[in-house]
Motif scaffolding. Structure first.
Motif, mmCIF file in Angstrom:
data_model
loop_
_atom_site.group_PDB
_atom_site.id
_atom_site.type_symbol
_atom_site.label_atom_id
_atom_site.label_comp_id
_atom_site.label_asym_id
_atom_site.label_seq_id
_atom_site.Cartn_x
_atom_site.Cartn_y
_atom_site.Cartn_z
ATOM 1 N N ASP A 11 0.873 -1.179 0.000
ATOM 2 C CA ASP A 11 0.000 0.000 0.000
ATOM 3 C C ASP A 11 0.909 1.228 0.000
ATOM 4 N N ILE A 12 0.912 1.991 -1.109
ATOM 5 C CA ILE A 12 1.869 3.104 -1.222
ATOM 6 C C ILE A 12 1.546 4.236 -0.258
ATOM 7 N N SER A 13 0.354 4.210 0.352
ATOM 8 C CA SER A 13 0.015 5.254 1.329
ATOM 9 C C SER A 13 0.471 4.871 2.738
ATOM 10 N N ARG A 14 0.862 3.581 2.938
ATOM 11 C CA ARG A 14 1.276 3.139 4.266
ATOM 12 C C ARG A 14 2.656 2.472 4.282
ATOM 13 N N GLY A 15 3.066 1.911 3.141
ATOM 14 C CA GLY A 15 4.362 1.261 3.088
ATOM 15 C C GLY A 15 4.329 -0.138 3.689
ATOM 16 N N LEU A 16 5.498 -0.708 3.921
ATOM 17 C CA LEU A 16 5.605 -2.051 4.491
ATOM 18 C C LEU A 16 5.218 -2.052 5.966
ATOM 19 N N THR A 17 4.731 -3.201 6.413
ATOM 20 C CA THR A 17 4.498 -3.378 7.852
ATOM 21 C C THR A 17 5.801 -3.846 8.501
ATOM 22 N N GLN A 18 5.859 -3.796 9.808
ATOM 23 C CA GLN A 18 7.060 -4.248 10.511
ATOM 24 C C GLN A 18 7.301 -5.727 10.267
ATOM 25 N N ASN A 57 4.328 1.342 7.943
ATOM 26 C CA ASN A 57 3.166 1.379 8.853
ATOM 27 C C ASN A 57 2.493 2.745 8.860
ATOM 28 N N GLY A 58 2.518 3.428 7.698
ATOM 29 C CA GLY A 58 1.857 4.721 7.594
ATOM 30 C C GLY A 58 2.635 5.866 8.216
ATOM 31 N N VAL A 59 3.861 5.595 8.680
ATOM 32 C CA VAL A 59 4.677 6.621 9.339
ATOM 33 C C VAL A 59 5.951 6.851 8.527
ATOM 34 N N VAL A 90 14.942 -2.202 2.758
ATOM 35 C CA VAL A 90 14.698 -3.581 2.345
ATOM 36 C C VAL A 90 13.928 -3.587 1.040
ATOM 37 N N LEU A 91 13.914 -4.722 0.391
ATOM 38 C CA LEU A 91 13.181 -4.889 -0.864
ATOM 39 C C LEU A 91 11.706 -4.547 -0.649
ATOM 40 N N SER A 92 11.126 -3.796 -1.566
ATOM 41 C CA SER A 92 9.707 -3.382 -1.569
ATOM 42 C C SER A 92 9.425 -2.195 -0.650
ATOM 43 N N ASP A 93 10.453 -1.615 -0.007
ATOM 44 C CA ASP A 93 10.249 -0.413 0.793
ATOM 45 C C ASP A 93 9.716 0.721 -0.082
ATOM 46 N N ILE A 94 8.857 1.563 0.516
ATOM 47 C CA ILE A 94 8.401 2.781 -0.145
ATOM 48 C C ILE A 94 9.301 3.919 0.348
ATOM 49 N N VAL A 95 10.050 4.504 -0.591
ATOM 50 C CA VAL A 95 11.026 5.554 -0.261
ATOM 51 C C VAL A 95 10.528 6.883 -0.812
#
Length: 857
Positions: free
Chosen positions: A22-29, A125-127, A137-142
């Motif tokens: 979800d590009i508005s929240r990014g990866l979860t922990q 996590n939306g932060v 990490v791979l798939s991180d939203i930067v």
């Protein structure tokens, strides 16, 4: 990068579990931990200037050290006495000092690099959080914005931008990128704000496949490095060739008497032992064993000193380059001004309403997401809003000087430099803007058009809404910095993207000489920029390419140019400059290509850098001449006796023991201490030429004085020794020659210590006392042969004329030495004479005269 590492991580990426991010929240922990467990992080091999093993290898196994080691093994084979090995003390001491300095410098540099390392913004996590590049990490939203270096190969999932891929592909023209396009690690954003999803990490990144060479700064062209390498190479060649020639002559002479080669080689009593003793003395004398290590140690000490002042030196020899510069190109923002802005006035144009002006400014700030100094000042004055919807956004570009947005309603608002927005000319606006610019203010135009942005191109038909007047805050130390450089013979140019009148006024307040000579580079071709480079001091409205062209133009005229900058628009110029300096608070792009980074974002440290460079170079020029003096003497003396040996005469007579005082007390120890003394003298001439011209007079004088006893041996041998016989006379000549060249070595050391100060006198007197003690010990404690135990001087049998002969030889040497120095100084001087406020909303824009009254109010 090892192919195996690339293959392994590429396979891991291919078979990694797919995550629908979800590009508005990014990866979860949980996602992040899973990626870490699979080792799908962006951690790569650290790219450092020199690894610890490399430091050890470079200090131990250079060519000259290897030659000396072979000489040492030959001497061990010849079973020479302990006093012959003292040259190894200097070698070991220099290696130890080099290792300590290099390792200390590397450790400090590593610590400072951690402080200077850029943080990467990621969404998890939306932060939004800031992390190290290695922690991605791979798939991180930067989240990336103008000036950021792309940390990993990624795909744009939101926003548009322009990317400079010159460090990857060599193409200097920024490329437009949008959703779905790939961004390659190692390149820079020059415009825009985007969200990207990381597609490759670690060794799989494109930049890593290119060995990450693009991320590293350019190597400065060091004169010290090139001169030292040439000298070392020539010395090594002479040493090996002359050493082999002496052995060849010895074996040829012995075999001409019917002796077997292997018999000569394996029986020390055959004369091979004595020959190894003298030939090793010749070879050791020809090698300036500590010069290379002293050079790196002196430079490393400069790095350490600057590290304590929070200046990160990214390449050892760039200290030398800044010390040699005779021109500094300052960027206005960050150098003369601290980069903070304040809205001084907002002047509506014609009938524009304050409400629409505020809407235009806040919508542009919301759409572009800019967070630079201008944007921050406007946010403080106008506030922020996120209630807008956009059809198109044009972030600020250093080339177009404009940022703009098109709202859903179809209305386009633009903000930027006057003349860059396509609007009907307004004479009143031009006059008022000129008035403020001449006083050092920055001016922006806010405008409105009913036409939309199409194909990332600004439309025409704009109506001017307001003139925004911003004030730059001049840095407290700017004037002092400018004054220091100009008083030290460094010319200053100011290159900026702002209005040249504004830049000129700020430069004038900072005391820049010739600041009235300003010009706008707007619309100028590359050829025109190059043609006018020397006619002006202040250059405004310059784009990144024009900045680089200016520096190249100055360099073509023989100038050594330093460049300061902190923005992505400075990167091209920083890469071209002989020495580039960036601020830690500036863009990552600028920090990555700069040779020096000021961690406190304080250019007042530049005089410290220049001082360190001058200290290192001036002291090295002094001390390296000590090494070359011995080397030149040894080469000339070896050549003389080589010719003598070819004709059946005497061969080189000096052993390594004879050079003990010269090696230790007149070169090795004092050179280290003299290289660390303060010295702020201005640099002149070439490093290589300077040390050669300083060394030649003493070497020639020393050779003449030291060969004089051998001349007496040829014409009047009985004056040299009490004992009769040619061999006794030759041994006496050798002993007298040792005493002469030892005294001459101290005379040369004294000359290097001029002009005298307390520090230099202490060094010289300490070395003199140490030498006297060695001579006393050598005179009173002798071997069974009658040789001194330390210097191996044959004191027995010297005639009553010993002292007068020594005095005469030293006097001849001293006269020649100072005569040649004076001659060189005269030649140099002859050549030198040749070429050589608060946010205020005003009711309406007024005429220049009225505006002056408003200011007085």
């Amino acid at each position: 990068m090892a192919p195996q590492a690339f293959k392994k991580i590429s396979e891991s990426i291919t078979f990694a579990p797919q995550i629908d991010v979800d590009i508005s929240r990014g990866l979860t922990q949980e996602d992040v931990e899973q990626r870490k467990s699979l080792k799908l992080t962006n951690k790569t091999q650290k790219h450092v200037s020199r690894s610890y093993p490399r430091i050890i290898f470079d200090n131990l196994f250079n060519v000259l050290n290897i030659i000396l080691l072979l000489v040492f093994l030959l001497m061990v084979y010849a079973q020479l006495t302990l006093s012959h090995y003292f040259f190894m003390i200097i070698l070991v001491a220099n290696i130890t000092i080099g290792l300590i300095q290099d390792i200390h410098s590397r450790r400090l540099t590593d610590k400072l690099k951690v402080l200077a390392a850029a943080k990467i913004k990621v969404l998890r996590n939306g932060v939004i959080m800031e992390i190290e590049s290695d922690a991605i990490v791979l798939s991180d939203i930067v989240l990336l914005s103008a000036g950021d270096q792309i940390p990993a190969d990624s795909e744009i999932v939101e926003g548009v931008c322009r990317v400079d891929e010159s460090l990857i592909s060599g193409e200097s023209v920024p490329i437009g990128k949008g959703v779905g396009d790939m961004l390659l690690s190692g390149s820079f954003l020059t415009k825009g704000n985007v969200k990207v999803e990381v597609k490759r990490v670690g060794s799989a990144n494109y930049a890593e496949q290119l060995q990450a060479s693009a991320k590293k700064f350019s190597q400065p062209k060091s004169e010290i490095k090139s001169s030292t390498n040439i000298i070392m190479s020539v010395c090594a060649i002479f040493c090996v060739v002359m050493g082999l020639a002496q052995f060849a002559i010895f074996f040829a002479n012995e075999m001409s008497h019917g002796r077997d080669f292997f018999d000569i080689l394996t029986h020390l009593d055959s004369g091979i032992g004595d020959k190894i003793e003298t030939i090793s003395g010749s070879m050791v004398a020809m090698i300036p064993s500590g010069m290379a290590l002293l050079t790196s140690a002196a430079l490393a000490s400069g790095v350490v000193n600057l590290a304590t002042k929070k200046v990160l030196v990214q390449q050892l020899y760039c200290i030398e380059m800044l010390a040699r510069v005779d021109m500094v190109c300052f960027d206005k923002t960050g150098t003369l001004t601290d980069g903070t802005l304040k809205l001084y006035k907002c002047l509506p144009i014609e009938t524009a309403e304050n409400r629409e002006i505020r809407k235009a400014v806040t919508s542009i700030l919301d759409g572009t997401k800019d967070s630079n100094a201008t944007a921050n000042a406007l946010k403080l004055a106008f506030g922020e809003s996120s209630a807008f919807s956009f059809k198109a956004v044009l972030p600020f570009d250093s080339e177009t000087k404009v940022s703009a947005v098109t709202l859903e309603t179809g209305i386009t608002y633009a903000m930027g430099a006057y003349g860059y927005i396509k609007a009907k000319p307004n004479e009143k606006v031009g006059r008022v803007l000129s008035n403020y610019a001449s006083k050092g203010y920055r001016c922006l135009i806010v405008a409105k058009s009913k036409k939309p942005i199409t194909n990332n191109t600004l439309p025409g038909g704009f109506e001017l809404l307001a003139l925004l007047v911003l004030s730059d805050h001049i840095k407290e130390d700017a004037k002092a910095n400018v004054e220091w450089f100009q008083s030290n013979g460094v010319e200053i140019k100011v290159v900026s993207g702002d209005d040249p009148r504004t830049v000129s006024e700020i430069a004038k307040r900072c005391g820049v000489n010739g600041s009235d000579l300003f010009i706008s580079l707007e619309g100028k071709s590359n050829a025109e920029v190059e043609a006018i480079a020397n006619k002006y001091v202040v250059f405004g409205r310059s784009n990144p390419e024009q900045k680089a062209i200016l520096i190249s133009s100055f360099q073509k005229q023989g100038r050594k140019v330093a460049m300061t900058g902190d923005g992505v628009n400075d990167v091209m110029a920083l890469k071209v400059a002989d020495c580039s300096i960036a601020m830690a608070s500036g863009s990552e792009a600028a920090r990555n290509v700069a040779h020096l980074v000021t961690l406190e974002s304080n250019f007042s440290r530049l005089p410290d850098v220049v001082f360190q460079g001058r200290r290192v170079i001036n002291n090295l020029q002094r001390t390296c001449s000590l090494f070359l003096n011995k080397t030149f003497f040894a080469v000339f003396a070896t050549l003389v006796f080589l010719i003598s040996g070819l004709w059946g005469g005497k061969t080189y007579p000096f052993s390594t023991s004879n050079l003990l005082l010269w090696e230790v007390f007149a070169i090795g120890v004092p050179s280290f201490f003299l290289a660390l003394q303060p010295s702020a003298d201005r640099l002149s001439g070439s490093f290589g030429a300077n040390i050669v011209t300083k060394a030649l007079p003493s070497a020639i004088a020393n050779l003449v004085g030291s060969m004089a006893p051998f001349f007496l041996y040829l014409v009047w041998p009985n004056i040299l020794s009490w004992n009769p016989g040619q061999q006794e006379a030759f041994m006496a000549a050798t002993s007298i020659s040792i005493v002469v060249f030892t005294i001459n070595a101290y005379i040369t050391l004294f000359a290097v210590c001029l002009p005298p100060n307390k520090y230099r006198l202490v060094v010289f007197i300490s070395m003199l006392v140490g030498g006297i003690i060695v001579v006393i010990v050598d005179y009173f404690i002798r071997t069974p042969k009658g040789d001194g135990i330390l210097l191996a001087v044959r004191w027995n049998g010297l005639s009553q004329w010993f002292v007068p002969i020594v005095i005469g030889c030293v006097a001849i040497s001293t006269i020649i030495f100072y005569g040649l120095r004076k001659l060189i100084d005269m030649v140099y001087k002859m050549n030198k004479k040749g070429p050589g406020p608060e946010f205020v909303v005003a009711p309406a824009i007024e005429e220049e005269k009225t505006e002056g009254s408003e200011e007085q109010k």
